[in-house]
Design an enzyme around this catalytic site. Sequence first.
Site, PDB file in Angstrom:
ATOM      1  N   ASP A 383       0.738  -1.304   0.120  1.00 17.65           N
ATOM      2  CA  ASP A 383       0.022  -0.014   0.076  1.00 17.65           C
ATOM      3  C   ASP A 383       0.790   1.280   0.004  1.00 17.65           C
ATOM      4  O   ASP A 383       0.412   2.311  -0.674  1.00 17.65           O
ATOM      5  CB  ASP A 383      -0.942   0.140   1.141  1.00 17.65           C
ATOM      6  CG  ASP A 383      -1.881  -0.957   1.364  1.00 17.65           C
ATOM      7  OD1 ASP A 383      -2.140  -1.673   0.206  1.00 17.65           O
ATOM      8  OD2 ASP A 383      -2.469  -1.377   2.300  1.00 17.65           O
TER       9      ASP A 383
HETATM   10  P1  NAP Z   1       0.912  -3.981   3.121  1.00 20.53           P
HETATM   11  O1  NAP Z   1       0.227  -3.008   2.224  1.00 20.53           O
HETATM   12  O2  NAP Z   1       0.204  -4.681   4.092  1.00 20.53           O
HETATM   13  O3  NAP Z   1       1.674  -5.094   2.143  1.00 20.53           O
HETATM   14  C1  NAP Z   1       2.424  -5.971   2.662  1.00 20.53           C
HETATM   15  C2  NAP Z   1       2.504  -6.924   1.573  1.00 20.53           C
HETATM   16  O4  NAP Z   1       3.785  -7.901   2.057  1.00 20.53           O
HETATM   17  C3  NAP Z   1       1.606  -7.744   1.171  1.00 20.53           C
HETATM   18  O5  NAP Z   1       1.117  -7.497  -0.146  1.00 20.53           O
HETATM   19  C4  NAP Z   1       2.252  -9.158   1.007  1.00 20.53           C
HETATM   20  O6  NAP Z   1       1.920  -9.738  -0.401  1.00 20.53           O
HETATM   21  C5  NAP Z   1       3.913  -9.262   1.568  1.00 20.53           C
HETATM   22  N1  NAP Z   1       4.008 -10.269   2.173  1.00 20.53           N
HETATM   23  C6  NAP Z   1       3.239 -10.849   3.119  1.00 20.53           C
HETATM   24  N2  NAP Z   1       4.153 -11.546   3.825  1.00 20.53           N
HETATM   25  C7  NAP Z   1       5.368 -11.910   2.956  1.00 20.53           C
HETATM   26  C8  NAP Z   1       6.563 -12.726   3.167  1.00 20.53           C
HETATM   27  N3  NAP Z   1       6.686 -13.340   4.114  1.00 20.53           N
HETATM   28  N4  NAP Z   1       7.529 -12.383   1.991  1.00 20.53           N
HETATM   29  C9  NAP Z   1       7.335 -11.381   1.147  1.00 20.53           C
HETATM   30  N5  NAP Z   1       6.258 -10.815   1.146  1.00 20.53           N
HETATM   31  C10 NAP Z   1       5.072 -10.952   1.874  1.00 20.53           C
HETATM   32  O7  NAP Z   1       2.340  -3.307   3.643  1.00 20.53           O
HETATM   33  P2  NAP Z   1       2.848  -1.947   3.645  1.00 20.53           P
HETATM   34  O8  NAP Z   1       3.043  -1.428   2.225  1.00 20.53           O
HETATM   35  O9  NAP Z   1       4.048  -1.993   4.699  1.00 20.53           O
HETATM   36  O10 NAP Z   1       1.539  -1.128   4.220  1.00 20.53           O
HETATM   37  C11 NAP Z   1       1.106  -1.062   5.401  1.00 20.53           C
HETATM   38  C12 NAP Z   1      -0.235  -1.087   5.395  1.00 20.53           C
HETATM   39  O11 NAP Z   1      -0.832  -0.969   6.884  1.00 20.53           O
HETATM   40  C13 NAP Z   1      -0.921   0.226   4.920  1.00 20.53           C
HETATM   41  O12 NAP Z   1      -1.985   0.110   4.419  1.00 20.53           O
HETATM   42  C14 NAP Z   1      -1.228   1.351   6.504  1.00 20.53           C
HETATM   43  O13 NAP Z   1      -1.892   2.134   6.216  1.00 20.53           O
HETATM   44  C15 NAP Z   1      -1.732   0.192   7.375  1.00 20.53           C
HETATM   45  N6  NAP Z   1      -1.369   0.607   8.600  1.00 20.53           N
HETATM   46  C16 NAP Z   1      -0.507   0.747   9.170  1.00 20.53           C
HETATM   47  C17 NAP Z   1      -0.258   1.124  10.553  1.00 20.53           C
HETATM   48  C18 NAP Z   1       1.341   1.443  11.170  1.00 20.53           C
HETATM   49  O14 NAP Z   1       1.114   2.227  12.158  1.00 20.53           O
HETATM   50  N7  NAP Z   1       2.161   1.015  10.593  1.00 20.53           N
HETATM   51  C19 NAP Z   1      -1.240   1.335  11.161  1.00 20.53           C
HETATM   52  C20 NAP Z   1      -2.546   1.108  10.614  1.00 20.53           C
HETATM   53  C21 NAP Z   1      -2.585   0.632   9.465  1.00 20.53           C
HETATM   54  P3  NAP Z   1       2.079 -11.461  -0.662  1.00 20.53           P
HETATM   55  O15 NAP Z   1       0.922 -11.772   0.336  1.00 20.53           O
HETATM   56  O16 NAP Z   1       1.718 -11.560  -2.125  1.00 20.53           O
HETATM   57  O17 NAP Z   1       3.386 -11.841  -0.172  1.00 20.53           O
END
Ligand code: NAP
Length: 458
Positions: A383
């Site tokens: 994301d």
């Molecule tokens: P993300 O959008 O959740 O994407 C993570 C990606 O990691 C997934 O597409 C997944 O694809 C891949 N993945 C999972 N396990 C894996 C593995 N073992 N090896 C390789 N890839 C793997 O992560 P992000 O870009 O870090 O974004 C964070 C999200 O969390 C945002 O939408 C944010 O708004 C939300 N959020 C964050 C917080 C915070 O404080 N950090 C709080 C609230 C919400 P595959 O399944 O294809 O592997």
Amino acid sequence: MNTAILEFLYLAAAAGFILALKWMSSPATARRGVFAGEIGMLLAVVGTLLRFEVVRYDWIFAAFLIGSAIGVPLAYLMPMTAVPQRTAVSHAFGALASALIGTAEFYRLTPDRFTAAALVLETLLGFLTFTASLMAFGKLQELLPTRPLVYKGQNIVNLGILGMAIVTGVALVISPEQLWLYPFFTLLALAFGILLIIPIGGADMPTVIALLNSYAGLSASAMGFALNNKLLIVAGALDGSSGLILAIIMCRAMNRSFTNVLFGAFGQLQTSASGPVVQKPYRSASPEEAAEILDGARSVIIVPGYGMAVAQAQHKVRELYDALTKRGVQVRFAIHPVAGRMPGHMNVLLAESNIPYDHLVEMDEINSEFLQSDVALIIGANDVVNPAARNDPSSPIAGMPILNADHSRTVMVIKRSMSPGFAGIDNELYYMNKTLMLFGDAKSFVAGIVKELGAVHA
Ligand code: NAP
């Protein structure tokens, strides 16, 4: 104990808490910050145990043993990726403790108006935070349905219950001797906590948890006024304000407002885009090909995300960083404020693998650098690099600030499949001509690249 010594211990504890917050704001001083907080808490507990009001230690010791028996395994067994739900459990218990102490005080003494007002605030926030945190835990742990449950008139019902709790609370402040009102007040506060979380999707839970952290802190601060304990007032206010600041940072980083988080039902499955799913073409590559491209690059920006945390790939990423820097490649890490599942998630993991702090660059600073970079290597992030946030006003993440990985000359994405990330939406970055998908678990894929780099070098 001599009150001067107690005052000194409390003052030192308050200083410890303030320094902890100050130092924890930078990865370079974060360890010192945690230590300062621990010392502060130790001084606070010792000072409190030595107060003259404490006449027996046996019950306190029993509670200490039970608390440790739960807390120590919790700290060791819960993985880093489960920190939001672990925090929710801590808030639930902290808030319950605060509410129960407030209840005991209400029944123990018929309080004056000021104390009654402080106790009402303490118990209202305490009880509602208790049930809300348990609900948040249930949703994050997927013990409860994670989708937002909404129905017509929901906000009116919720605000009605809160309104009734406030009216009962005010009645208790005016006539604290009307103790029969107290159980109703408690039930209303507990019910409001549950109802507050029902319409919020699992996707917004980490932000809600930061907000609940703030409520629990304010409850503790109100308890400080009721018990005339300055340290509780200070510690509760610090907890309350830092929780609120954290929730604001998270909302900003996702371009959401509090109203939107609390009433917006974000994170629902995207069922509106009906019709057959069109398979768009994308290109993939092997570790060997990825190693060759990295070997020929001058500047590489690594974008870590949740997948790196799940795979625990940070140590392999460190090896990759070493292998590339040895070849004279400039390597930096682009840190999005909400990459992973809690703010600072990536900083903690990369610090664990001893990546130099000055190579971790915040989003605002690194975003203009992508244009000059040869490769953006995305490791388990989705994301936070999705251009839909910039280009598609109808996207659930529209307006969320993102890392401009798509501006790099070449983009490589390590993930296991084409599945979406946290927000549940497709990512157009994966279908760009300059993008190569590197399918596999982050840890083993990065290990594969490191191995190939060794071979390329030999
Ligand atoms: P993300 O959008 O959740 O994407 C993570 C990606 O990691 C997934 O597409 C997944 O694809 C891949 N993945 C999972 N396990 C894996 C593995 N073992 N090896 C390789 N890839 C793997 O992560 P992000 O870009 O870090 O974004 C964070 C999200 O969390 C945002 O939408 C944010 O708004 C939300 N959020 C964050 C917080 C915070 O404080 N950090 C709080 C609230 C919400 P595959 O399944 O294809 O592997």
